[in-house]
Enzyme design. Structure first.
Site, PDB file in Angstrom:
ATOM      1  CG  LEU A 130      -1.894   1.126   1.396  1.00  0.00           C
ATOM      2  CD1 LEU A 130      -2.958   1.076   0.309  1.00  0.00           C
ATOM      3  CD2 LEU A 130      -2.571   1.063   2.770  1.00  0.00           C
ATOM      4  N   GLY A 344      19.362  -1.499  34.741  1.00  0.00           N
ATOM      5  CA  GLY A 344      20.677  -0.870  34.572  1.00  0.00           C
ATOM      6  C   GLY A 344      21.380  -1.381  33.316  1.00  0.00           C
ATOM      7  CD  GLU A 368      -0.695  -2.873  10.654  1.00  0.00           C
ATOM      8  OE1 GLU A 368      -1.900  -2.658  10.413  1.00  0.00           O
ATOM      9  OE2 GLU A 368      -0.010  -3.706  10.030  1.00  0.00           O
TER      10      GLU A 368
HETATM   11  C1  LIG Z   1       9.312  -1.720   9.373  1.00  0.00           C
HETATM   12  C2  LIG Z   1       8.153  -1.226   8.556  1.00  0.00           C
HETATM   13  C3  LIG Z   1       7.350  -2.139   7.871  1.00  0.00           C
HETATM   14  C4  LIG Z   1       6.287  -1.696   7.062  1.00  0.00           C
HETATM   15  N1  LIG Z   1       5.545  -2.618   6.354  1.00  0.00           N
HETATM   16  C5  LIG Z   1       4.611  -2.170   5.463  1.00  0.00           C
HETATM   17  C6  LIG Z   1       3.912  -3.097   4.609  1.00  0.00           C
HETATM   18  O1  LIG Z   1       4.114  -4.324   4.663  1.00  0.00           O
HETATM   19  N2  LIG Z   1       3.022  -2.603   3.705  1.00  0.00           N
HETATM   20  C7  LIG Z   1       2.742  -1.270   3.588  1.00  0.00           C
HETATM   21  O2  LIG Z   1       1.931  -0.908   2.757  1.00  0.00           O
HETATM   22  N3  LIG Z   1       3.381  -0.360   4.396  1.00  0.00           N
HETATM   23  C8  LIG Z   1       4.311  -0.774   5.318  1.00  0.00           C
HETATM   24  N4  LIG Z   1       4.987   0.131   6.117  1.00  0.00           N
HETATM   25  C9  LIG Z   1       4.730   1.560   5.933  1.00  0.00           C
HETATM   26  C10 LIG Z   1       4.040   2.228   7.087  1.00  0.00           C
HETATM   27  O3  LIG Z   1       2.684   1.877   7.100  1.00  0.00           O
HETATM   28  C11 LIG Z   1       4.295   3.741   6.864  1.00  0.00           C
HETATM   29  O4  LIG Z   1       5.655   3.999   7.181  1.00  0.00           O
HETATM   30  C12 LIG Z   1       3.412   4.585   7.713  1.00  0.00           C
HETATM   31  O5  LIG Z   1       2.079   4.468   7.292  1.00  0.00           O
HETATM   32  C13 LIG Z   1       3.836   6.078   7.625  1.00  0.00           C
HETATM   33  O6  LIG Z   1       4.006   6.496   6.306  1.00  0.00           O
HETATM   34  P1  LIG Z   1       5.337   7.309   5.918  1.00  0.00           P
HETATM   35  O7  LIG Z   1       6.508   6.556   6.428  1.00  0.00           O
HETATM   36  O8  LIG Z   1       5.303   7.602   4.470  1.00  0.00           O
HETATM   37  O9  LIG Z   1       5.241   8.672   6.731  1.00  0.00           O
HETATM   38  P2  LIG Z   1       4.460   9.986   6.303  1.00  0.00           P
HETATM   39  O10 LIG Z   1       3.138   9.660   5.725  1.00  0.00           O
HETATM   40  O11 LIG Z   1       5.385  10.841   5.526  1.00  0.00           O
HETATM   41  O12 LIG Z   1       4.250  10.662   7.732  1.00  0.00           O
HETATM   42  C14 LIG Z   1       5.394  11.102   8.495  1.00  0.00           C
HETATM   43  C15 LIG Z   1       4.962  11.458   9.894  1.00  0.00           C
HETATM   44  O13 LIG Z   1       4.109  12.586   9.846  1.00  0.00           O
HETATM   45  C16 LIG Z   1       3.197  12.554  10.918  1.00  0.00           C
HETATM   46  N5  LIG Z   1       1.836  12.732  10.392  1.00  0.00           N
HETATM   47  C17 LIG Z   1       1.283  12.154   9.312  1.00  0.00           C
HETATM   48  N6  LIG Z   1       0.001  12.569   9.124  1.00  0.00           N
HETATM   49  C18 LIG Z   1      -0.262  13.435  10.139  1.00  0.00           C
HETATM   50  C19 LIG Z   1      -1.402  14.208  10.517  1.00  0.00           C
HETATM   51  N7  LIG Z   1      -2.565  14.163   9.846  1.00  0.00           N
HETATM   52  N8  LIG Z   1      -1.299  14.989  11.620  1.00  0.00           N
HETATM   53  C20 LIG Z   1      -0.146  15.056  12.319  1.00  0.00           C
HETATM   54  N9  LIG Z   1       0.963  14.358  12.010  1.00  0.00           N
HETATM   55  C21 LIG Z   1       0.908  13.554  10.940  1.00  0.00           C
HETATM   56  C22 LIG Z   1       3.384  11.208  11.626  1.00  0.00           C
HETATM   57  O14 LIG Z   1       4.183  11.398  12.773  1.00  0.00           O
HETATM   58  C23 LIG Z   1       4.142  10.388  10.617  1.00  0.00           C
HETATM   59  O15 LIG Z   1       4.957   9.404  11.247  1.00  0.00           O
HETATM   60  C24 LIG Z   1       6.013  -0.300   6.963  1.00  0.00           C
HETATM   61  C25 LIG Z   1       6.812   0.624   7.677  1.00  0.00           C
HETATM   62  C26 LIG Z   1       7.869   0.182   8.470  1.00  0.00           C
HETATM   63  C27 LIG Z   1       8.721   1.196   9.196  1.00  0.00           C
END
Ligand SMILES: Cc1cc2nc3c(=O)[nH]c(=O)nc-3n(C[C@H](O)[C@H](O)[C@H](O)COP(=O)(O)OP(=O)(O)OC[C@H]3O[C@@H](n4cnc5c(N)ncnc54)[C@H](O)[C@@H]3O)c2cc1C
Length: 388
Positions: A130, A344, A368
Site C-alpha cells: 500500500l 541498569g 499500521e
Molecule cells: C518496518 C516497517 C514495515 C512496514 N511494512 C509495510 C507493509 O508491509 N506494507 C505497507 O503498505 N506499508 C508498510 N509500512 C509503511 C508504514 O505503514 C508507513 O511507514 C506509515 O504508514 C507512515 O508512512 P510514511 O513513512 O510515508 O510517513 P508519512 O506519511 O510521511 O508521515 C510522516 C509522519 O508525519 C506525521 N503525520 C502524518 N500525518 C499526520 C497528521 N494528519 N497529523 C499530524 N501528524 C501527521 C506522523 O508522525 C508520521 O509518522 C512499513 C513501515 C515500516 C517502518
C-alpha cells in the site's frame, strides 16, 4: 462488557501461557537474540503441538479449517503469544500458523485456488503493498502507482516503499490508481505474482526491526490480467482500510503482552538487586515505575479488549481500534523503557530481551498508521460532520 474471562477463555489463555513458557522461552536461550525463525525440526514439532491444542491457523475462518475463535479470545491469545523476546514481530515464531492476507478470503474461486489455498498450506507467501515513497499516512491521496487498461490486461507503473517481506514473497497485493479523478474511490487492488516481468524488488537497509526486511518495489510496464483484480474496480481502498482497522487490535495486543512480560521480569528482579545496602524494591523511585507500568498495562488491556468486544458484536469499532493501537503502542514503549532503566546495564545488553523490545516497540508508533493519524481518526469520529 463482562470483565471476567469465560471458562473456555481461561482454559485457552492458560494453555497458550504454558506453551510460551515451556516451549518457546527455553528455545530462545540458544537462539540468536535477533532470530525470527526456529530450526526446521523445532518448528515442525511445535506446529504439531499447536494443532493438538486446536489453535493452529488462528486467523483462518472456521469454514477454511481454522479454529472457531472470537476476537476477544483472539486478543487474549495475542497478549500471551507475544510474551517472549521475538514476540512483537514473530510471536511464537509463527508456530500457530497464519492466514496470510485476510483480503484473499474475499477473492474469486479462481484467485482462491491460485493464492489463498497454497498460502494456507504454507506453500506460498504474500506481501501487502500500500505505502509509497509519496507517503504512507494518507495512502488514499498519496498513491501514485498507476494502472491503465490494455485489452484484457492492466499495465502497472510506479513503486512502493516499506513493504514487508516482498523479497521472499510469491505474490502480493498492489494498490494502484485506476481513476485519477476519484480520490479514494479510484484505487484498485491487484494480486501480482512476483515473477511478473516488470516487477522489481530491493531490500531496504535494516530498520530497527531485528529481522523481516522492508523492501522497495518498482513496477515497469508490469502486465497483470484483469482476472487478478481483487474485489471491485476502484474499490481497493475499502479492502485496504477494512484490513488495517481489524489488524490494529492484535497489533495492540502484542505490545501489551511484551509490556506484561517486561513488568514480570522487573518485579522478580528488583527485590533481589541491592544498591546502597538495600534492595531496589524498597526505593520509592523504583516502586513508582512499577506502579506506572501496572496502570499503563491495565489501561491498554481494557481499551484493547473493548475494541475487540465491539468488533465481535458487529458494532462500529474504528474509533476504538484506533484508541487501542495508540494507547497500547505508547504504553508498551513506556513500560519497556522503565524496565530497562531498572535493570541498569543489563537492561541494554542483548542477553535480555529489553533491547530488542525497545527497538521494535518504537516502530509500533509508526507502523499500521502513525499514532498522529490514529488521533486524527478518533477526532474525526468525535467531531463527525462538523469536520467535513
Ligand atoms: C518496518 C516497517 C514495515 C512496514 N511494512 C509495510 C507493509 O508491509 N506494507 C505497507 O503498505 N506499508 C508498510 N509500512 C509503511 C508504514 O505503514 C508507513 O511507514 C506509515 O504508514 C507512515 O508512512 P510514511 O513513512 O510515508 O510517513 P508519512 O506519511 O510521511 O508521515 C510522516 C509522519 O508525519 C506525521 N503525520 C502524518 N500525518 C499526520 C497528521 N494528519 N497529523 C499530524 N501528524 C501527521 C506522523 O508522525 C508520521 O509518522 C512499513 C513501515 C515500516 C517502518
Amino acid at each position: 462488557m463482562d470483565l471476567n474471562l469465560t471458562e473456555e477463555q481461561d482454559m485457552i489463555v492458560g494453555m497458550v501461557r504454558r506453551y510460551v513458557r515451556e516451549e518457546i522461552l527455553p528455545l530462545e536461550l540458544d537462539l540468536d537474540p535477533d532470530a525470527d525463525e526456529l530450526q526446521p525440526e523445532d518448528r515442525e514439532r511445535l506446529v504439531e503441538k499447536t494443532k493438538e491444542m486446536g489453535l493452529y491457523g488462528l486467523d483462518i475462518p472456521p469454514t477454511y479449517g481454522g479454529p472457531d475463535i472470537d476476537l476477544v479470545t483472539r486478543t487474549l491469545i495475542a497478549i500471551e503469544m507475544s510474551q517472549h523476546r521475538a514476540g512483537l514481530y514473530a510471536p511464537c515464531y509463527g508456530t500457530f500458523g497464519g492466514a496470510g492476507l485476510a483480503q484473499l478470503f474475499e477473492a474469486t474461486d479462481e484467485q482462491k485456488e491460485k493464492y489463498l489455498y497454497p498460502t494456507l498450506r504454507g506453500e506460498k507467501r504474500g506481501f501487502f503493498g500500500l505505502s509509497e515513497p509519496s507517503g504512507g499516512s494518507d495512502p488514499a491521496r498519496a498513491i501514485q502507482t498507476k494502472a491503465v487498461q490494455d485489452g484484457d490486461d492492466w499495465i502497472i507503473n510506479g513503486g512502493k516503499l516499506w513493504i514487508s517481506g516482498a523479497d521472499k514473497a510469491d505474490y502480493g497485493l498492489v494498490f494502484a490508481r485506476t481513476d485519477a479523478d476519484k480520490g479514494r474511490n479510484g484505487v484498485t487492488c491487484f494480486v501480482v505474482d512476483t515473477d511478473t516481468p516488470g516487477f522489481h524488488v530491493r531490500r531496504i537497509v535494516h530498520t530497527l526491526r531485528s529481522a523481516h526486511y522492508a523492501t522497495e518495489l518498482q513496477f515497469e510496464d508490469m502486465r497483470v490480467p484483469a482476472g487478478n483484480i481483487l474485489g471491485e474496480l476502484n474499490r481497493g481502498f475499502a479492502i485496504a482500510n477494512d484490513r488495517l482497522t481489524r489488524q490494529r487490535i492484535p497489533y495492540a495486543a502484542g505490545c501489551i503482552g511484551v509490556a506484561i512480560k517486561a513488568q514480570e521480569m522487573a518485579l522478580e528482579y528488583v527485590p533481589q538487586r541491592e544498591t546502597f545496602g538495600a534492595p531496589l524494591s524498597t526505593r520509592q523511585a523504583i516502586q513508582w515505575m512499577l506502579v506506572d507500568n501496572e496502570i499503563d498495562i491495565r489501561q491498554a488491556t481494557w481499551i484493547t479488549l473493548d475494541a475487540a468486544n465491539k468488533a465481535n458484536q458487529g458494532q462500529p469499532f474504528r474509533k476504538e481500534a484506533a484508541m487501542a493501537k495508540l494507547v497500547a503502542t505508547e504504553a508498551g514503549g513506556r513500560v519497556v523503557d522503565r524496565c530497562m532503566q531498572m535493570f541498569g546495564g543489563l537492561g541494554v545488553a542483548k542477553d535480555l530481551p529489553f533491547e530488542r523490545w525497545y527497538r521494535e516497540m518504537r516502530i509500533r508508533r509508526i507502523g499500521e498508521g502513525p499514532n498522529e493519524v490514529q488521533r486524527h481518526v478518533i477526532a474525526r469520529e468525535l467531531l463527525g460532520a462538523s469536520l467535513r
